[in-house]
Write a protein that holds these residues in place. Structure first.
Motif, PDB file in Angstrom:
ATOM      1  N   ASP A 143      39.413  42.716  37.293  1.00 17.34           N
ATOM      2  CA  ASP A 143      38.483  42.722  38.317  1.00 17.34           C
ATOM      3  C   ASP A 143      39.410  41.645  39.237  1.00 17.34           C
ATOM      4  OD1 ASP A 143      37.879  44.909  36.025  1.00 17.34           O
ATOM      5  OD2 ASP A 143      36.434  43.574  36.276  1.00 17.34           O
ATOM      6  N   PHE A 144      40.105  42.710  39.977  1.00 18.94           N
ATOM      7  CA  PHE A 144      40.035  41.909  41.372  1.00 18.94           C
ATOM      8  C   PHE A 144      38.880  42.480  42.594  1.00 18.94           C
ATOM      9  CE2 PHE A 144      43.994  41.543  39.313  1.00 18.94           C
ATOM     10  CZ  PHE A 144      45.116  40.375  40.852  1.00 18.94           C
ATOM     11  N   GLY A 173      49.631  50.033  52.964  1.00 21.24           N
ATOM     12  CA  GLY A 173      48.536  50.412  52.210  1.00 21.24           C
ATOM     13  C   GLY A 173      47.506  51.964  51.988  1.00 21.24           C
ATOM     14  N   ILE A 174      47.998  52.594  51.251  1.00 21.73           N
ATOM     15  CA  ILE A 174      47.516  54.303  50.962  1.00 21.73           C
ATOM     16  C   ILE A 174      46.055  54.433  50.245  1.00 21.73           C
ATOM     17  CG2 ILE A 174      48.491  56.797  50.118  1.00 21.73           C
ATOM     18  CD1 ILE A 174      51.097  55.219  50.004  1.00 21.73           C
ATOM     19  N   GLU A 223      48.213  35.774  48.139  1.00 22.35           N
ATOM     20  CA  GLU A 223      49.384  35.586  47.362  1.00 22.35           C
ATOM     21  C   GLU A 223      49.056  36.330  46.009  1.00 22.35           C
ATOM     22  OE1 GLU A 223      51.468  34.387  43.361  1.00 22.35           O
ATOM     23  OE2 GLU A 223      50.125  32.647  44.688  1.00 22.35           O
ATOM     24  N   ILE A 224      47.817  36.380  45.280  1.00 20.34           N
ATOM     25  CA  ILE A 224      47.856  36.595  44.042  1.00 20.34           C
ATOM     26  C   ILE A 224      46.532  38.424  44.404  1.00 20.34           C
ATOM     27  CG2 ILE A 224      45.488  36.966  42.755  1.00 20.34           C
ATOM     28  CD1 ILE A 224      46.043  33.380  42.486  1.00 20.34           C
ATOM     29  N   ILE A 225      46.287  39.036  45.647  1.00 16.55           N
ATOM     30  CA  ILE A 225      45.934  40.224  46.217  1.00 16.55           C
ATOM     31  C   ILE A 225      47.182  40.690  46.493  1.00 16.55           C
ATOM     32  CG2 ILE A 225      45.366  41.393  48.106  1.00 16.55           C
ATOM     33  CD1 ILE A 225      43.131  39.125  48.916  1.00 16.55           C
ATOM     34  N   LEU A 279      48.033  44.205  44.412  1.00 18.29           N
ATOM     35  CA  LEU A 279      48.262  44.828  45.054  1.00 18.29           C
ATOM     36  C   LEU A 279      49.619  45.972  44.436  1.00 18.29           C
ATOM     37  CD1 LEU A 279      46.592  44.802  48.613  1.00 18.29           C
ATOM     38  CD2 LEU A 279      45.828  46.664  46.868  1.00 18.29           C
ATOM     39  N   LYS A 280      50.357  44.979  44.540  1.00 18.15           N
ATOM     40  CA  LYS A 280      51.507  45.759  44.209  1.00 18.15           C
ATOM     41  C   LYS A 280      52.204  45.912  42.994  1.00 18.15           C
ATOM     42  CE  LYS A 280      54.886  43.237  45.122  1.00 18.15           C
ATOM     43  NZ  LYS A 280      56.169  41.123  45.131  1.00 18.15           N
ATOM     44  N   VAL A 281      50.947  45.683  41.750  1.00 22.98           N
ATOM     45  CA  VAL A 281      50.771  46.491  39.941  1.00 22.98           C
ATOM     46  C   VAL A 281      50.095  48.180  40.824  1.00 22.98           C
ATOM     47  CG1 VAL A 281      49.366  46.986  38.489  1.00 22.98           C
ATOM     48  CG2 VAL A 281      50.662  44.502  39.082  1.00 22.98           C
TER      49      VAL A 281
END
Length: 170
Positions: A123-124, A166-167, A75-77, A81-83
């Motif tokens: 950082d993720f 994803g791109i 959920e946090i990933i 990634l939405k950001v």
């Protein structure tokens, strides 16, 4: 998804890191941000050696990080990634099949802005694996994962493109 369920790539863990570069009030506020984001108490990281130009001393706490596993990690990933608008560079993926990216402002992840806290970037880092990687970590009958079963860079990129549509930029 592969026809063999042992070949499916999955998220082992997600590491969130906020590196402040100094101990004290800013580090405490950064750890509060991590706690709000994932509901876990963060661990403080210490400087490995003294760097006079940056004003840090050896063993001084300079960063906070949290390791998240399971559904909460996914959920946090997804929020991170939405950001990033589901766009990552090829350089974000490591040869061992992991990937990482950074977010400039934590308020983009859905946390309400608090003037007393300020704004922190984080950082993720996502560690991917396949079922069966436990054999490298267990106590009894420890063994190695074969080369063909390890997650590689192109496996991680294909997983990212299929799971999140994803791109990948050059």
């Amino acid at each position: 998804m592969a026809s063999n369920k042992m070949r499916d790539v999955r998220v082992e863990k997600l590491i969130l890191n906020i590196s402040v570069g100094e101990s004290g009030d800013r580090l405490t506020r950064a750890s509060r941000v991590l706690e709000q984001l994932c509901g876990q108490k963060p661990v403080l990281s210490k400087a490995r050696y003294t760097v006079r130009q940056f004003g840090i001393r050896r063993n001084e706490s300079i960063a906070a990080h949290v390791t998240i596993r399971g559904e909460k990690a996914l959920e946090i990933i997804d929020r991170g990634l939405k950001v990033k608008e589901y766009e990552l560079r090829a350089g974000n993926f490591s040869d061992t099949g992991n990937f990482g990216f950074g977010v400039d402002e934590h308020i983009d992840l859905g946390i309400k802005y608090d003037p007393s806290t300020g704004i922190y970037g984080l950082d993720f880092f996502v560690v991917l694996g396949r079922p069966g990687t436990r054999i490298t970590k267990r106590k009894k009958c420890r063994s190695r994962v074969g080369f063909s079963h390890r997650v590689k860079k192109d496996d991680a990129m294909k997983w990212f493109q299929s799971k999140y549509q994803g791109i990948i930029l050059n």
